[in-house]
Design a protein around this motif. Structure first.
Motif, PDB file in Angstrom:
ATOM      1  N   CYS A 234      28.153 -21.213  54.975  1.00  0.00           N
ATOM      2  CA  CYS A 234      29.536 -21.618  55.190  1.00  0.00           C
ATOM      3  C   CYS A 234      29.579 -22.839  56.101  1.00  0.00           C
ATOM      4  O   CYS A 234      28.961 -22.848  57.181  1.00  0.00           O
ATOM      5  CB  CYS A 234      30.335 -20.472  55.799  1.00  0.00           C
ATOM      6  SG  CYS A 234      32.028 -20.932  56.193  1.00  0.00           S
ATOM      7  N   ILE A 235      30.297 -23.891  55.663  1.00  0.00           N
ATOM      8  CA  ILE A 235      30.506 -25.098  56.474  1.00  0.00           C
ATOM      9  C   ILE A 235      32.002 -25.195  56.755  1.00  0.00           C
ATOM     10  O   ILE A 235      32.825 -25.120  55.845  1.00  0.00           O
ATOM     11  CB  ILE A 235      30.024 -26.360  55.738  1.00  0.00           C
ATOM     12  CG1 ILE A 235      28.529 -26.239  55.410  1.00  0.00           C
ATOM     13  CG2 ILE A 235      30.289 -27.606  56.560  1.00  0.00           C
ATOM     14  CD1 ILE A 235      27.990 -27.407  54.621  1.00  0.00           C
TER      15      ILE A 235
ATOM     16  N   ILE B  53      39.144 -26.054  57.207  1.00  0.00           N
ATOM     17  CA  ILE B  53      38.777 -25.952  55.791  1.00  0.00           C
ATOM     18  C   ILE B  53      37.393 -25.336  55.716  1.00  0.00           C
ATOM     19  O   ILE B  53      36.447 -25.831  56.349  1.00  0.00           O
ATOM     20  CB  ILE B  53      38.785 -27.331  55.105  1.00  0.00           C
ATOM     21  CG1 ILE B  53      40.208 -27.862  55.001  1.00  0.00           C
ATOM     22  CG2 ILE B  53      38.171 -27.236  53.707  1.00  0.00           C
ATOM     23  CD1 ILE B  53      40.302 -29.235  54.362  1.00  0.00           C
ATOM     24  N   ILE B  54      37.263 -24.235  54.973  1.00  0.00           N
ATOM     25  CA  ILE B  54      35.988 -23.518  54.864  1.00  0.00           C
ATOM     26  C   ILE B  54      35.411 -23.735  53.470  1.00  0.00           C
ATOM     27  O   ILE B  54      36.071 -23.472  52.471  1.00  0.00           O
ATOM     28  CB  ILE B  54      36.185 -22.007  55.119  1.00  0.00           C
ATOM     29  CG1 ILE B  54      36.698 -21.782  56.552  1.00  0.00           C
ATOM     30  CG2 ILE B  54      34.880 -21.258  54.900  1.00  0.00           C
ATOM     31  CD1 ILE B  54      36.947 -20.331  56.894  1.00  0.00           C
TER      32      ILE B  54
ATOM     33  N   CYS C  58      23.597 -19.559  63.130  1.00  0.00           N
ATOM     34  CA  CYS C  58      24.659 -20.565  63.110  1.00  0.00           C
ATOM     35  C   CYS C  58      24.176 -21.795  63.856  1.00  0.00           C
ATOM     36  O   CYS C  58      23.078 -21.796  64.444  1.00  0.00           O
ATOM     37  CB  CYS C  58      25.934 -20.012  63.751  1.00  0.00           C
ATOM     38  SG  CYS C  58      25.760 -19.713  65.526  1.00  0.00           S
ATOM     39  N   ASN C  59      24.980 -22.838  63.858  1.00  0.00           N
ATOM     40  CA  ASN C  59      24.618 -24.022  64.634  1.00  0.00           C
ATOM     41  C   ASN C  59      25.408 -24.056  65.939  1.00  0.00           C
ATOM     42  O   ASN C  59      26.263 -23.195  66.213  1.00  0.00           O
ATOM     43  CB  ASN C  59      24.820 -25.294  63.807  1.00  0.00           C
ATOM     44  CG  ASN C  59      26.277 -25.574  63.541  1.00  0.00           C
ATOM     45  OD1 ASN C  59      27.126 -24.710  63.721  1.00  0.00           O
ATOM     46  ND2 ASN C  59      26.583 -26.788  63.102  1.00  0.00           N
ATOM     47  N   LYS C  60      25.139 -25.065  66.738  1.00  0.00           N
ATOM     48  CA  LYS C  60      25.746 -25.171  68.063  1.00  0.00           C
ATOM     49  C   LYS C  60      27.258 -25.321  67.974  1.00  0.00           C
ATOM     50  O   LYS C  60      28.000 -24.739  68.781  1.00  0.00           O
ATOM     51  CB  LYS C  60      25.133 -26.359  68.798  1.00  0.00           C
ATOM     52  CG  LYS C  60      25.585 -26.528  70.226  1.00  0.00           C
ATOM     53  CD  LYS C  60      24.866 -27.703  70.875  1.00  0.00           C
ATOM     54  CE  LYS C  60      25.319 -27.903  72.311  1.00  0.00           C
ATOM     55  NZ  LYS C  60      24.643 -29.081  72.929  1.00  0.00           N
ATOM     56  N   ALA C  61      27.732 -26.082  66.972  1.00  0.00           N
ATOM     57  CA  ALA C  61      29.173 -26.322  66.847  1.00  0.00           C
ATOM     58  C   ALA C  61      29.935 -25.019  66.589  1.00  0.00           C
ATOM     59  O   ALA C  61      31.046 -24.833  67.081  1.00  0.00           O
ATOM     60  CB  ALA C  61      29.429 -27.315  65.710  1.00  0.00           C
ATOM     61  N   PHE C  62      29.352 -24.083  65.809  1.00  0.00           N
ATOM     62  CA  PHE C  62      30.019 -22.815  65.527  1.00  0.00           C
ATOM     63  C   PHE C  62      30.100 -21.956  66.787  1.00  0.00           C
ATOM     64  O   PHE C  62      31.137 -21.349  67.078  1.00  0.00           O
ATOM     65  CB  PHE C  62      29.272 -22.069  64.425  1.00  0.00           C
ATOM     66  CG  PHE C  62      29.906 -20.758  64.027  1.00  0.00           C
ATOM     67  CD1 PHE C  62      31.001 -20.740  63.188  1.00  0.00           C
ATOM     68  CD2 PHE C  62      29.423 -19.551  64.513  1.00  0.00           C
ATOM     69  CE1 PHE C  62      31.608 -19.542  62.824  1.00  0.00           C
ATOM     70  CE2 PHE C  62      30.018 -18.349  64.153  1.00  0.00           C
ATOM     71  CZ  PHE C  62      31.112 -18.346  63.302  1.00  0.00           C
TER      72      PHE C  62
ATOM     73  N   PRO D   9      31.085 -26.889  62.328  1.00  0.00           N
ATOM     74  CA  PRO D   9      30.557 -25.526  62.542  1.00  0.00           C
ATOM     75  C   PRO D   9      29.942 -24.989  61.250  1.00  0.00           C
ATOM     76  O   PRO D   9      30.538 -25.093  60.183  1.00  0.00           O
ATOM     77  CB  PRO D   9      31.808 -24.728  62.938  1.00  0.00           C
ATOM     78  CG  PRO D   9      32.792 -25.752  63.425  1.00  0.00           C
ATOM     79  CD  PRO D   9      32.527 -26.977  62.620  1.00  0.00           C
ATOM     80  N   ILE D  10      28.735 -24.423  61.348  1.00  0.00           N
ATOM     81  CA  ILE D  10      28.010 -23.893  60.196  1.00  0.00           C
ATOM     82  C   ILE D  10      27.447 -22.525  60.556  1.00  0.00           C
ATOM     83  O   ILE D  10      26.895 -22.336  61.650  1.00  0.00           O
ATOM     84  CB  ILE D  10      26.866 -24.832  59.769  1.00  0.00           C
ATOM     85  CG1 ILE D  10      27.412 -26.204  59.379  1.00  0.00           C
ATOM     86  CG2 ILE D  10      26.060 -24.238  58.611  1.00  0.00           C
ATOM     87  CD1 ILE D  10      26.336 -27.237  59.092  1.00  0.00           C
ATOM     88  N   TYR D  11      27.586 -21.580  59.617  1.00  0.00           N
ATOM     89  CA  TYR D  11      26.908 -20.302  59.787  1.00  0.00           C
ATOM     90  C   TYR D  11      26.400 -19.840  58.433  1.00  0.00           C
ATOM     91  O   TYR D  11      26.854 -20.303  57.382  1.00  0.00           O
ATOM     92  CB  TYR D  11      27.825 -19.243  60.417  1.00  0.00           C
ATOM     93  CG  TYR D  11      28.991 -18.811  59.581  1.00  0.00           C
ATOM     94  CD1 TYR D  11      28.852 -17.815  58.605  1.00  0.00           C
ATOM     95  CD2 TYR D  11      30.249 -19.380  59.765  1.00  0.00           C
ATOM     96  CE1 TYR D  11      29.931 -17.418  57.831  1.00  0.00           C
ATOM     97  CE2 TYR D  11      31.330 -18.979  58.995  1.00  0.00           C
ATOM     98  CZ  TYR D  11      31.171 -18.003  58.029  1.00  0.00           C
ATOM     99  OH  TYR D  11      32.235 -17.601  57.262  1.00  0.00           O
ATOM    100  N   TYR D  12      25.425 -18.946  58.433  1.00  0.00           N
ATOM    101  CA  TYR D  12      24.884 -18.406  57.197  1.00  0.00           C
ATOM    102  C   TYR D  12      24.619 -16.916  57.403  1.00  0.00           C
ATOM    103  O   TYR D  12      24.278 -16.465  58.503  1.00  0.00           O
ATOM    104  CB  TYR D  12      23.606 -19.138  56.769  1.00  0.00           C
ATOM    105  CG  TYR D  12      22.604 -19.385  57.865  1.00  0.00           C
ATOM    106  CD1 TYR D  12      21.500 -18.547  58.048  1.00  0.00           C
ATOM    107  CD2 TYR D  12      22.760 -20.468  58.733  1.00  0.00           C
ATOM    108  CE1 TYR D  12      20.584 -18.781  59.066  1.00  0.00           C
ATOM    109  CE2 TYR D  12      21.841 -20.700  59.746  1.00  0.00           C
ATOM    110  CZ  TYR D  12      20.757 -19.856  59.916  1.00  0.00           C
ATOM    111  OH  TYR D  12      19.861 -20.087  60.931  1.00  0.00           O
TER     112      TYR D  12
END
Length: 735
Positions: free
Chosen positions: A478-479, A460-461, A397-401, A384-387
């Motif tokens: 953020c990953i 884990i962030i 964000c991406n699909k996983a987030f 999961p990734i967001y910015y």
């Protein structure tokens, strides 16, 4: 620690500035010295971290032994706080000064010289300087200059040589004697070094301008003791001379000297600067060969050649000419260059504008493709990734987030952490973001998220600040890394490790129960006998009940300890190392005793007890594993010898330290580095879990270190647990 210190000293030495001392024999403003300095400074300018200090001895004006001795005393005081790496001595006085006072001023320092006349290599050996010195010899080529003059002027009848009585002048005078003797058969040679300037000018004026020439060596002080700069003395001679003047040094060029095979101060400075850089880069000065052939060059002044109608082409092939007139281009060089530069700039602007337009079109197309690619790439990543921007609002964000939080991607934009996470996690998130935006660094943390579907995920962030094109802060990326399965797998492996120890544990319980069962059996038989003989009394029954309950409680406690050992720890607590050992010994103590092992525990610390912070049951599992390994290794030897098992518990400034030492034989040196690897075992029925899980528990879960080594005939397992862990948490101590 020693290795770290050595590496640190090596690292600092590589990047420390190099201190170079340039010691000039003469004074600032003397062209020869200035040219040497100029070339050295030019060469050092291209090198990093070289600090050059230049000192002038001024020996053209005073060079008495008393003066030099006072200079040495002055320099001793002046250099007392300096740490030079190398000394450069320019000309003979500085060269001899550096040798004479090397032990006093420059002990063990390498010395490079330049501009040295009448150099004698044996002089270095006589003064024990062979291992400290190298350099460039200043060797004026008198014979070739005489040969040149005789070829240019085949009808020459008289050559006047002007010199002074300086150290350099006297050195040249010695070299002139054999040359004068050789050429005096071709033309008359008059050597002058003891006239005042007025009489010298009269002598020059009286020279036959068609059949005479002049060789100007040096003139810094005349007979009366009057001092001149190199320009002053030469100009006074040049203004009255009607004959061509030749010389030995290039600094008289452009002041009225025809030229000659000249010794170049610039060449001397360049050569010694290159040698200096070699020494500063680590080369031993004694391995650098002395340049004994002076780098002299044929150089002439066009104005003087034209004045005396001299054609050098018929005599030399390789030479340089200064002040040579040029054509239109060179006459108007600045105008032509400026015009060409303007035209070139305009052409460059036109072509660059055209290329820029084309490039921008390509960049825009590439940017569009890149945006599409980055979108697909982000959605493909399993993490999961967001910015978000610097105000904390989510930009995407991406699909996983979105799948993790079960929220459409479009609904994420514009929200903040408070909209997705619990209040405490959101508050901690904002605190970390503020620190990152201030430090422009990165951050890694671990959180537990409780999701809407009642799932609990360990995450884990990892965060980092990103910048805009103008270097302003854009926001934070953020990953997230979901480690839930890894944590569960490690916990499963820990339990597997415990189960692997159950065989030894059951055997230990059997030993524990053997004595109380025998005792209970004897008491039952005793009661039965009393009952059969009608001798049973109430007091006997009560005593039987009391004794039996003691044995039963002991056996029950053994089962309780066994059950607690199998139960996984859910959180870190403070607990006593001593109590952990005592609980372990309650289970396996008698088994160790019956195995003919002498076990000794040494508690070496000042406090009443040593408290550590971590997972208590898992820690006891590690101790049990290490003690059982030592016990089993000794049992496998199948001997009647008495073996020792020693446990040391102590503390240092940063760590609580536990050593488990047995003398049952060393671990094979070929496998000692592999024993903590998963599935590695030397036992026929071993699982390879025990030591691997010990490493996981101590290093991953409790942030400590565990090592094994052979010490003499003993095997030593060392556990180090950091004290700081215990200071950063709030918890009760289990005793």
């Amino acid at each position: 620690m020693r290795l770290i210190l050595i590496l640190f000293l090596l690292f600092t030495s590589l990047f420390a500035s190099k201190e170079v001392l340039l010691l000039h024999s003469y004074h600032k403003g003397y062209k020869w010295s200035d040219d040497i300095s100029s070339e050295i400074e030019k060469r050092f300018k291209n090198e990093k971290d070289i600090d050059l200090t230049t000192i002038y001895m001024d020996t053209k004006h005073v060079a008495s032994p008393l003066y030099l001795n006072k200079l040495a005393q002055l320099y001793k005081e002046q250099f007392s706080t300096r740490d030079f790496d190398i000394i450069i001595a320019s000309d003979n006085n500085a060269f001899e000064f550096a040798i004479r006072y090397h032990e006093y001023l420059f002990k063990d320092l390498p010395v490079l010289f330049c501009g040295i006349n009448n150099f004698d290599r044996a002089f270095l050996g006589e003064n024990n300087m062979k291992n400290y010195m190298s350099g460039v010899v200043e060797q004026v080529d008198l014979e070739k200059n005489f040969e040149l003059i005789s070829k240019i002027h085949p009808n020459l009848e008289k050559l006047l040589i002007i010199n002074d009585k300086s150290k350099t002048g006297l050195a040249v005078k010695r070299d002139l004697r054999p040359v004068i003797e050789k050429y005096s058969q071709k033309f008359k040679i008059e050597y002058v070094d003891n006239l005042d300037i007025d009489n010298l000018k009269k002598k020059v004026i009286n020279l036959d301008k068609t059949k005479s020439a002049l060789l100007f060596v040096l003139l810094f002080k005349d007979k009366t003791g009057k001092f001149f700069t190199y320009k002053q003395s030469f100009k006074k001679v040049r203004e009255v001379s009607q004959v061509p003047i030749y010389g030995l040094w290039d600094f008289y060029l452009d002041y009225g000297m025809v030229g000659g095979l000249l010794t170049s101060a610039k060449a001397q400075g360049e050569a010694v600067a290159n040698m200096t850089i070699q020494v500063l880069n680590g080369k031993d000065v004694k391995t650098i060969p002395i340049i004994e052939k002076s780098p002299n060059r044929y150089i002439f002044d066009y104005k003087e050649l034209d004045r005396f109608d001299i054609n050098i082409d018929k005599i030399l092939e390789d030479y340089e000419v200064i002040n040579e007139p040029h054509g239109f281009f060179r006459k108007y060089t600045k105008l032509v260059v400026v015009t060409l530069i303007i035209i070139a700039i305009l052409l460059i602007m036109v072509f660059s504008m055209k290329a820029n337009i084309q490039r921008r079109m390509r960049v825009e197309k590439d940017l569009q493709n890149r945006i599409k690619f980055d979108k697909v790439l982000l959605d493909t990543l399993p993490n999961p990734i967001y910015y978000k921007n610097k105000d904390g609002k989510f930009l995407g964000c991406n699909k996983a987030f979105s799948e993790l939080l079960n929220i459409p991607k479009k609904d994420v934009v514009g929200k903040t952490a408070k909209d997705f996470f619990a209040a405490d996690i959101a508050a901690r998130n904002e605190t970390v973001d503020r620190k990152l935006l201030h430090s422009l660094g990165t951050d890694t943390s671990e959180v537990t998220l409780h999701l809407a579907d009642n799932q609990m995920r360990h995450i884990i962030i990892k965060k980092a600040v990103y910048l805009n094109n103008d270097s302003s802060i854009g926001g934070i990326v953020c990953i997230m890394d979901d480690i839930t399965e890894r944590i569960q797998q490690k916990q499963f492996l820990i339990q597997q490790g415990k189960l692997a120890e159950m065989g030894d544990m059951v055997a230990a319980i059997a030993h524990q129960w053997n004595e109380p069962l025998v005792e209970l059996s004897a008491q039952v038989q005793d009661i039965q006998t009393s009952f059969i003989l009608n001798e049973l009394k109430d007091s006997q029954v009560q005593e039987f009940v009391n004794d039996s309950m003691v044995q039963i409680k002991y056996m029950s406690q053994t089962l309780s300890d066994f059950r607690n050992f199998l139960k996984p720890s859910t959180k870190k607590v403070f607990f006593s190392i001593k109590q952990s050992f005592e609980e372990i010994f309650e289970i396996i103590g008698k088994q160790i005793f019956y195995s003919n092992i002498n076990m000794r525990v040494n508690y070496n610390y000042k406090e009443d007890d040593l408290i550590i912070f971590g997972y208590e049951n898992e820690f006891k599992q590690v101790l049990l594993n290490l003690i059982n390994n030592a016990k089993n290794k000794i049992i496998d030897k199948n001997t009647n010898d008495k073996y020792n098992l020693t446990i040391n518990v102590e503390e240092s400034e940063k760590y609580n330290i536990i050593e488990i030492i047995d003398d049952g034989g060393n671990i094979d040196s070929n496998i000692i580095d592999k024993i903590f690897e998963p599935y590695f075992t030397t036992k026929k029925r071993g699982t390879g879990f025990g030591l691997y899980m010990a490493k996981v528990i101590i290093e991953d879960k409790m942030k400590g270190h565990i090592t094994a080594q052979n010490r003499d005939k003993n095997v030593v397992f060392t556990i180090k647990l950091p004290k700081k862990e215990a200071k950063n948490e709030n918890s009760t101590i289990r005793r």
